[in-house]
Design an enzyme around this catalytic site. Sequence first.
Site, PDB file in Angstrom:
ATOM      1  N   ILE A  17     -58.141 -12.203 -36.504  1.00 48.09           N
ATOM      2  CA  ILE A  17     -59.052 -12.594 -35.413  1.00 48.09           C
ATOM      3  C   ILE A  17     -60.494 -12.620 -35.919  1.00 48.09           C
ATOM      4  O   ILE A  17     -61.213 -13.598 -35.747  1.00 48.09           O
ATOM      5  CB  ILE A  17     -58.920 -11.602 -34.229  1.00 48.09           C
ATOM      6  N   ASP A  36     -65.640  -5.355 -43.492  1.00 50.53           N
ATOM      7  CA  ASP A  36     -64.266  -4.854 -43.444  1.00 50.53           C
ATOM      8  C   ASP A  36     -64.187  -3.616 -44.318  1.00 50.53           C
ATOM      9  O   ASP A  36     -64.802  -3.570 -45.386  1.00 50.53           O
ATOM     10  CB  ASP A  36     -63.278  -5.921 -43.941  1.00 50.53           C
ATOM     11  N   THR A  84     -55.644  -2.738 -32.747  1.00 44.32           N
ATOM     12  CA  THR A  84     -55.277  -1.575 -31.920  1.00 44.32           C
ATOM     13  C   THR A  84     -53.760  -1.436 -32.006  1.00 44.32           C
ATOM     14  O   THR A  84     -53.035  -2.046 -31.228  1.00 44.32           O
ATOM     15  CB  THR A  84     -55.692  -1.742 -30.439  1.00 44.32           C
ATOM     16  N   ARG A 152     -57.421 -14.762 -27.240  1.00 42.50           N
ATOM     17  CA  ARG A 152     -56.186 -15.333 -26.675  1.00 42.50           C
ATOM     18  C   ARG A 152     -55.528 -16.330 -27.610  1.00 42.50           C
ATOM     19  O   ARG A 152     -54.538 -16.959 -27.241  1.00 42.50           O
ATOM     20  CB  ARG A 152     -56.523 -16.091 -25.391  1.00 42.50           C
ATOM     21  N   LYS A 204     -56.132  -9.723 -20.239  1.00 40.92           N
ATOM     22  CA  LYS A 204     -55.523  -9.873 -21.570  1.00 40.92           C
ATOM     23  C   LYS A 204     -54.121  -9.248 -21.591  1.00 40.92           C
ATOM     24  O   LYS A 204     -53.159  -9.820 -22.113  1.00 40.92           O
ATOM     25  CB  LYS A 204     -56.423  -9.209 -22.617  1.00 40.92           C
ATOM     26  N   ARG A 211     -45.539 -12.742 -20.956  1.00 36.09           N
ATOM     27  CA  ARG A 211     -44.696 -13.390 -21.976  1.00 36.09           C
ATOM     28  C   ARG A 211     -43.542 -12.467 -22.381  1.00 36.09           C
ATOM     29  O   ARG A 211     -42.407 -12.901 -22.506  1.00 36.09           O
ATOM     30  CB  ARG A 211     -45.562 -13.750 -23.195  1.00 36.09           C
ATOM     31  N   HIS A 242     -35.747 -28.230 -13.848  1.00 36.27           N
ATOM     32  CA  HIS A 242     -36.242 -27.932 -12.502  1.00 36.27           C
ATOM     33  C   HIS A 242     -37.773 -27.875 -12.566  1.00 36.27           C
ATOM     34  O   HIS A 242     -38.320 -27.279 -13.502  1.00 36.27           O
ATOM     35  CB  HIS A 242     -35.671 -26.577 -12.064  1.00 36.27           C
ATOM     36  N   ARG A 244     -39.974 -26.146 -11.191  1.00 34.12           N
ATOM     37  CA  ARG A 244     -40.673 -24.848 -11.147  1.00 34.12           C
ATOM     38  C   ARG A 244     -39.994 -23.773 -11.986  1.00 34.12           C
ATOM     39  O   ARG A 244     -40.198 -22.593 -11.770  1.00 34.12           O
ATOM     40  CB  ARG A 244     -40.794 -24.379  -9.678  1.00 34.12           C
ATOM     41  N   GLY A 255     -41.534  -9.591 -32.044  1.00 29.00           N
ATOM     42  CA  GLY A 255     -42.308  -8.919 -33.082  1.00 29.00           C
ATOM     43  C   GLY A 255     -43.783  -9.251 -32.979  1.00 29.00           C
ATOM     44  O   GLY A 255     -44.252  -9.800 -31.986  1.00 29.00           O
ATOM     45  N   CYS A 258     -48.915  -7.959 -30.969  1.00 27.58           N
ATOM     46  CA  CYS A 258     -49.514  -8.080 -29.639  1.00 27.58           C
ATOM     47  C   CYS A 258     -48.503  -7.915 -28.525  1.00 27.58           C
ATOM     48  O   CYS A 258     -48.581  -6.996 -27.723  1.00 27.58           O
ATOM     49  CB  CYS A 258     -50.198  -9.436 -29.526  1.00 27.58           C
TER      50      CYS A 258
HETATM   51  N1  SAJ Z   1     -40.580 -15.158 -28.946  1.00 26.54           N
HETATM   52  C1  SAJ Z   1     -39.290 -15.312 -28.456  1.00 26.54           C
HETATM   53  N2  SAJ Z   1     -39.052 -16.284 -27.539  1.00 26.54           N
HETATM   54  C2  SAJ Z   1     -40.039 -17.113 -27.094  1.00 26.54           C
HETATM   55  C3  SAJ Z   1     -41.358 -16.943 -27.574  1.00 26.54           C
HETATM   56  C4  SAJ Z   1     -41.590 -15.955 -28.500  1.00 26.54           C
HETATM   57  O1  SAJ Z   1     -38.355 -14.588 -28.837  1.00 26.54           O
HETATM   58  O2  SAJ Z   1     -39.725 -17.987 -26.274  1.00 26.54           O
HETATM   59  C5  SAJ Z   1     -40.867 -14.100 -29.937  1.00 26.54           C
HETATM   60  C6  SAJ Z   1     -41.430 -14.622 -31.254  1.00 26.54           C
HETATM   61  O3  SAJ Z   1     -40.430 -15.041 -32.121  1.00 26.54           O
HETATM   62  C7  SAJ Z   1     -42.200 -13.412 -31.757  1.00 26.54           C
HETATM   63  C8  SAJ Z   1     -42.724 -12.768 -30.469  1.00 26.54           C
HETATM   64  O4  SAJ Z   1     -41.915 -13.289 -29.428  1.00 26.54           O
HETATM   65  O5  SAJ Z   1     -41.337 -12.495 -32.405  1.00 26.54           O
HETATM   66  C9  SAJ Z   1     -44.186 -13.055 -30.185  1.00 26.54           C
HETATM   67  O6  SAJ Z   1     -44.504 -14.390 -30.532  1.00 26.54           O
HETATM   68  P1  SAJ Z   1     -45.419 -15.347 -29.627  1.00 26.54           P
HETATM   69  O7  SAJ Z   1     -45.496 -16.653 -30.308  1.00 26.54           O
HETATM   70  O8  SAJ Z   1     -44.914 -15.332 -28.237  1.00 26.54           O
HETATM   71  O9  SAJ Z   1     -46.807 -14.584 -29.550  1.00 26.54           O
HETATM   72  P2  SAJ Z   1     -47.839 -13.965 -30.637  1.00 26.54           P
HETATM   73  O10 SAJ Z   1     -47.605 -12.474 -30.668  1.00 26.54           O
HETATM   74  O11 SAJ Z   1     -47.818 -14.682 -31.920  1.00 26.54           O
HETATM   75  O12 SAJ Z   1     -49.235 -14.275 -29.885  1.00 26.54           O
HETATM   76  C10 SAJ Z   1     -49.423 -13.785 -28.542  1.00 26.54           C
HETATM   77  C11 SAJ Z   1     -49.964 -14.931 -27.676  1.00 26.54           C
HETATM   78  N3  SAJ Z   1     -49.919 -14.556 -26.252  1.00 26.54           N
HETATM   79  C12 SAJ Z   1     -49.390 -15.380 -25.329  1.00 26.54           C
HETATM   80  O13 SAJ Z   1     -48.873 -16.439 -25.591  1.00 26.54           O
HETATM   81  C13 SAJ Z   1     -49.465 -14.915 -23.915  1.00 26.54           C
HETATM   82  C14 SAJ Z   1     -51.399 -15.265 -28.084  1.00 26.54           C
HETATM   83  O14 SAJ Z   1     -51.956 -16.225 -27.192  1.00 26.54           O
HETATM   84  C15 SAJ Z   1     -52.250 -13.984 -28.080  1.00 26.54           C
HETATM   85  O15 SAJ Z   1     -53.592 -14.255 -28.461  1.00 26.54           O
HETATM   86  C16 SAJ Z   1     -51.634 -13.025 -29.073  1.00 26.54           C
HETATM   87  O16 SAJ Z   1     -50.322 -12.693 -28.605  1.00 26.54           O
HETATM   88  C17 SAJ Z   1     -52.515 -11.780 -29.139  1.00 26.54           C
HETATM   89  O17 SAJ Z   1     -53.224 -11.630 -30.142  1.00 26.54           O
HETATM   90  O18 SAJ Z   1     -52.530 -11.013 -28.171  1.00 26.54           O
END
Ligand code: SAJ
Length: 415
Positions: A17, A36, A84, A152, A204, A211, A242, A244, A255, A258
């Site tokens: 970031i 850093d 964090t 984000r 946040k 998600r 669908h 909605r 993983g 975040c």
């Molecule tokens: N994953 C699934 N199924 C999905 C989507 C993701 O199993 O449909 C898994 C991924 O393989 C991965 C994990 O979830 O292991 C997280 O991946 P991700 O692509 O959903 O998210 P991150 O952790 O790379 O980034 C997220 C994002 N948050 C949201 O989309 C709400 C990003 O916008 C944030 O800035 C970031 O966290 C953060 O730094 O908080």
Amino acid sequence: MKQGNLKTICVLGLGHIGLPIALLLVNNGYEVLGVDINENTVNIINNGETPFNEIGLAELLGRAKFTAQTEVEEADVFIIAVPTPLEKSMMVADLRYVESAAEMIYPHLRRENLVILESTVPPGTGERFVIPILEKSGLSVGEFYFAHCPERAIPGRTIYEMINNDRVVGGFDRISAELANNVYSSFVQGEIHLVDMKTAEFIKLIENTHRDVNIALANEFAQIAEEFGIDIWEGIELANKHPRVNILRPGPGVGGHCIALDPLFLVENSTKGRMILLAREINDSMPNHVLELLTNIIDPLKEDPIVTVFGVAYKGDTSDARESPALKFIELAHNQGIKIRCYDPYVEDFQYEILGLDEAVKDSDCIVVIADHKVFRDISPQKLGKMMRSKNLLDTRNLLCHENWIEAGFKVKVL
Ligand code: SAJ
């Protein structure tokens, strides 16, 4: 103070970031110093290289007049962009890096400086934890300004999203929010929304929790579909027609740094959150479920099996293996006496050795796709089949073209 007076910025934390933010600010007219605590990171950047891959980052660094160092210096604005992590014994946010960043700033803090906290923190942390450290400078908040502007952007599209996403800026007071707004509006093309600090911290966390809970729902649907012998992928695709409904993708678990943590930060000081914690449990148990599927394909007791993991990154098309579900799966498999070989064309830094493709599949009894790297689709199953002891494929991401693998003689199981 005139808002245009904020000209120099010190960014603390040059990770996924902090570095992109610092470079976007330099490229948009600010004089920026990067700080850093990791000397290796500092040296890499000062040699004109990026410590990790992110689309557009190398170009930004190439264009920028930017230096990094391990010490903080005076500046008009300080941006804290440190990790964090999770404090695993209590399952709460570990604020030690935020704390040490604030400790590094306060001796250099002057009247009318602005401090921006970008790191994700539990609601109330800015006011309760960070501001008191900064006030050790002898100044009270109000004499210096403070804002929380959580990031984000999604890893893999960080720079694009940093520029194009809307941003939420939480100010200690109105002027703090407006000053932070000025800093970000130098490069943000999305809308910037001004709120109070605690609300920004909360927003946040509910984004990432949303998600996580929705991924848990997809993972639960997948397990129910398995019981009924239904193809979950077709089910989701058609349900999503669908207007909605928007079901996410099931997989081997969640993983990264975040999504798997932020739901816990949200509930750590709350009496509520049952569904949120249950979703965490479901996502955390997915590697166990993948192992169960694997042991239906190969018998760990009989065959002294070798299994090849395709993709140890926490998600597809990234080199980042932090908190990867692959790691948990590998450890569970080892406990069952299964030998694991890892193949990942992007990841260099991992707890287990990463092998070349041929070496990873030689004499293997099953390939298990964990990270959905698109390049895996180009691999020829014919060639691999010849090197393996038994031709089995377990695809936890529904990534590969299964007809080709079946044609090459593989038994294919999809999550
Ligand atoms: N994953 C699934 N199924 C999905 C989507 C993701 O199993 O449909 C898994 C991924 O393989 C991965 C994990 O979830 O292991 C997280 O991946 P991700 O692509 O959903 O998210 P991150 O952790 O790379 O980034 C997220 C994002 N948050 C949201 O989309 C709400 C990003 O916008 C944030 O800035 C970031 O966290 C953060 O730094 O908080």
